[in-house]
Scaffold this active site. Structure first.
Site, PDB file in Angstrom:
ATOM      1  N   ARG A 128      41.198 -36.650   4.706  1.00 20.08           N
ATOM      2  CA  ARG A 128      40.179 -36.178   3.766  1.00 20.08           C
ATOM      3  C   ARG A 128      38.998 -37.142   3.721  1.00 20.08           C
ATOM      4  O   ARG A 128      37.864 -36.747   3.456  1.00 20.08           O
ATOM      5  CB  ARG A 128      40.784 -36.016   2.361  1.00 20.08           C
ATOM      6  CG  ARG A 128      39.766 -35.610   1.302  1.00 20.08           C
ATOM      7  CD  ARG A 128      40.436 -35.130   0.025  1.00 20.08           C
ATOM      8  NE  ARG A 128      41.380 -36.082  -0.509  1.00 20.08           N
ATOM      9  CZ  ARG A 128      41.054 -37.154  -1.255  1.00 20.08           C
ATOM     10  NH1 ARG A 128      39.789 -37.418  -1.531  1.00 20.08           N
ATOM     11  NH2 ARG A 128      41.995 -37.949  -1.715  1.00 20.08           N
ATOM     12  N   TYR A 164      19.687 -17.690   2.707  1.00 19.98           N
ATOM     13  CA  TYR A 164      20.984 -17.032   2.763  1.00 19.98           C
ATOM     14  C   TYR A 164      21.470 -16.697   1.353  1.00 19.98           C
ATOM     15  O   TYR A 164      21.366 -17.524   0.436  1.00 19.98           O
ATOM     16  CB  TYR A 164      21.966 -17.942   3.494  1.00 19.98           C
ATOM     17  CG  TYR A 164      23.407 -17.542   3.435  1.00 19.98           C
ATOM     18  CD1 TYR A 164      23.819 -16.281   3.859  1.00 19.98           C
ATOM     19  CD2 TYR A 164      24.377 -18.436   2.984  1.00 19.98           C
ATOM     20  CE1 TYR A 164      25.153 -15.917   3.815  1.00 19.98           C
ATOM     21  CE2 TYR A 164      25.709 -18.085   2.945  1.00 19.98           C
ATOM     22  CZ  TYR A 164      26.098 -16.830   3.356  1.00 19.98           C
ATOM     23  OH  TYR A 164      27.415 -16.479   3.312  1.00 19.98           O
ATOM     24  N   ASP A 180      18.083 -26.033   6.099  1.00 20.41           N
ATOM     25  CA  ASP A 180      19.207 -25.394   6.782  1.00 20.41           C
ATOM     26  C   ASP A 180      18.724 -25.000   8.181  1.00 20.41           C
ATOM     27  O   ASP A 180      17.852 -24.151   8.326  1.00 20.41           O
ATOM     28  CB  ASP A 180      19.662 -24.165   5.995  1.00 20.41           C
ATOM     29  CG  ASP A 180      20.919 -23.524   6.580  1.00 20.41           C
ATOM     30  OD1 ASP A 180      21.149 -23.651   7.804  1.00 20.41           O
ATOM     31  OD2 ASP A 180      21.663 -22.878   5.817  1.00 20.41           O
ATOM     32  N   LYS A 223      28.467 -20.961  13.186  1.00 15.94           N
ATOM     33  CA  LYS A 223      27.552 -20.054  13.868  1.00 15.94           C
ATOM     34  C   LYS A 223      27.233 -20.564  15.277  1.00 15.94           C
ATOM     35  O   LYS A 223      28.120 -20.728  16.095  1.00 15.94           O
ATOM     36  CB  LYS A 223      26.296 -19.876  13.020  1.00 15.94           C
ATOM     37  CG  LYS A 223      26.550 -19.534  11.556  1.00 15.94           C
ATOM     38  CD  LYS A 223      27.316 -18.235  11.371  1.00 15.94           C
ATOM     39  CE  LYS A 223      27.334 -17.751   9.932  1.00 15.94           C
ATOM     40  NZ  LYS A 223      27.956 -18.646   8.960  1.00 15.94           N
TER      41      LYS A 223
END
Length: 461
Positions: free
Chosen positions: A59, A112, A185, A210
């Site tokens: 983590r 988005y 972004d 993506k």
């Protein structure tokens, strides 16, 4: 490996690689381990104290994930990157590394929908406000939206679905005059088409699910710190980075880490505490995708432009939103920022509204009907009833999301095959129109009306 003489394709294959000292493997191993052994008591203490760079718990860091972080940071010309589990996680970590209750964000409107919801609903519940700039090209509108409590500007290099390219340098300069960083972004452009840091952006995020991956086989996200923003200029604005009260060990993050203050805070305090940790296996899949990034994006962009040009000639199409077209209002920005291509995600609008969109989408066979982007496979979707269904008709209309608008994410297939598939959609539209005309004529005849001879002939043909 970092060398300014190397080209992009070389860097995407070799960049950030650290040889396996134990086994000599050329491809880094997938370290599917929750934790890591300490050699002794002292090593455990040193790692928790931060004086030993080894790993403790996945983590907090993992060798497989770190390999991908180095490569993406290099490709984006950033100082450091944080790999997380999804694009939404990347946006969350990036924002929470800067914001607190009572702060304000200025964002482009064409972003988005998931990020819009994050800003309005999730961060809104924490007392963070946002104003949206309707026309991202209007730098005066960005400046006018600034408040004393504004902490960041946010936008996308190539927004979805309208392909309206961002003036990165202009918005960055406006943000910097307001004393705040620009977060960008870069998912749909990728560093192959544009590196926002080189144009003034301070923090770059990606949905690595993506184009960076390309294969659609796993989720991932990344936050890249450009390492350029000086957090010490307005220390009262960034107290979580500049005040010793908000750090461990009696030193502020700026005192301890200098220009790395933000990325260390975002990693150690935000990402590690919230825990959006990517699986090392997904990191490995992402790494495999990055190695062919330039080849894929070049083909994506070429195919998309060819299809946009073809769609622009179809009588059933009222508009094509692709910045590569000379008719686009963003063509000048595409030429400035995206000389290698305007990406593969764009939209076109059919005159027949939702019924036409339905007939068209149901007729195609090669395009996949799904909500995803950046896949090597071509994808098709109707935003008004899917991704933007939560917006009111007036809101959709204001953004140009009309009922006849169809979004494409163009893949790397042979473009001739893709055009033939889209022709199936147009054939379905024409068939539906002829059928509707036939029904109308039949109804008129049934009511005893005389139908002109030319209409009867046309129906028979």
């Amino acid at each position: 490996m970092a060398n300014d003489d190397h080209g992009f394709a070389t860097e995407q294959v070799h960049g950030g690689f650290v040889p396996d000292a134990d086994h000599g493997a050329r491809v880094p191993a997938i370290h599917m381990s929750s934790g890591f052994l300490f050699d002794d008591f002292d090593q455990a203490r040193d790692r928790f104290a931060g004086t030993d760079d080894g790993y403790t718990y996945t983590r907090l860091g993992n060798p497989t994930n770190a390999d991908v972080e180095r490569r993406i940071a290099l490709l984006e010309r950033g100082a450091e990157a944080i790999l997380v589990s999804s694009g939404q996680a990347a946006a969350t970590v990036a924002f929470l590394g800067l914001l607190q209750a009572g702060d304000h964000v200025v964002s482009a409107q064409s972003i988005y929908e998931g990020t819009r919801g994050l800003l309005l609903q999730n961060l809104g519940r924490l007392g963070i406000e946002v104003d949206f700039v309707a026309d991202a090209r209007d730098l005066d509108a960005w400046a006018a939206a600034v408040r004393p409590n504004t902490k960041l500007f946010f936008a996308e290099t190539i927004p979805n679905p309208k392909n309206d390219v961002l003036d990165i340098a202009g918005v960055a300069a406006t943000a910097h005059r307001a004393g705040v960083p620009l977060v960008v972004d870069n998912t749909l452009a990728t560093p192959y088409l544009v590196r926002p840091v080189e144009h003034g952006a301070d923090i770059v995020i990606h949905s690595a699910s993506k184009f960076l991956s390309g294969h659609g086989s796993g989720l991932g996200g990344v936050v890249v710190d450009g390492g350029t923003f000086d957090w010490s200029v307005s220390p009262e604005r960034w107290t979580h980075l500049t005040s010793p009260e908000h750090a461990l060990g009696g030193r502020s993050y700026v005192d301890a880490h200098g220009t790395r203050a933000y990325v260390v805070y975002a990693r150690d305090v935000i990402s590690s505490r919230i825990g959006p940790t990517p699986s090392p296996f997904n990191a490995f899949l992402l790494r495999q995708g990055i190695e062919t990034l330039s080849l894929r994006i070049e083909r994506h962009s070429q195919n998309a432009l060819a299809i946009a040009q073809w769609l622009d000639q179809q009588p059933e199409v009222t508009s094509v939103d692709h910045a590569g077209l000379a008719s686009s209002p963003f063509h000048d920005l595409a030429e400035r920022y995206l000389p290698r291509g305007a990406g593969s995600v764009f939209a076109f609008t059919l005159a027949g509204g939702e019924p036409a969109a339905r007939a068209f989408i149901d007729a195609v066979q090669l395009f996949s009907r799904m909500t995803h982007l950046g896949d090597v496979r071509s994808l098709i979707l109707h935003p008004a009833t899917t991704t933007h269904a939560g917006r009111t008709p007036a809101e959709r209309a204001a953004q140009g999301i009309h009922d006849g608008l169809i979004r494409l994410s163009v893949g790397i297939e042979d473009v001739a095959d893709l055009l033939r598939d889209l022709e199936r959609g147009f054939a379905a539209l024409r068939g539906a129109e002829q059928h509707a005309q036939g029904d109308s004529l039949t109804e008129l005849q049934s009511l005893g009306h005389t139908v002109p001879e030319q209409h009867v002939i046309a129906e028979e043909i």
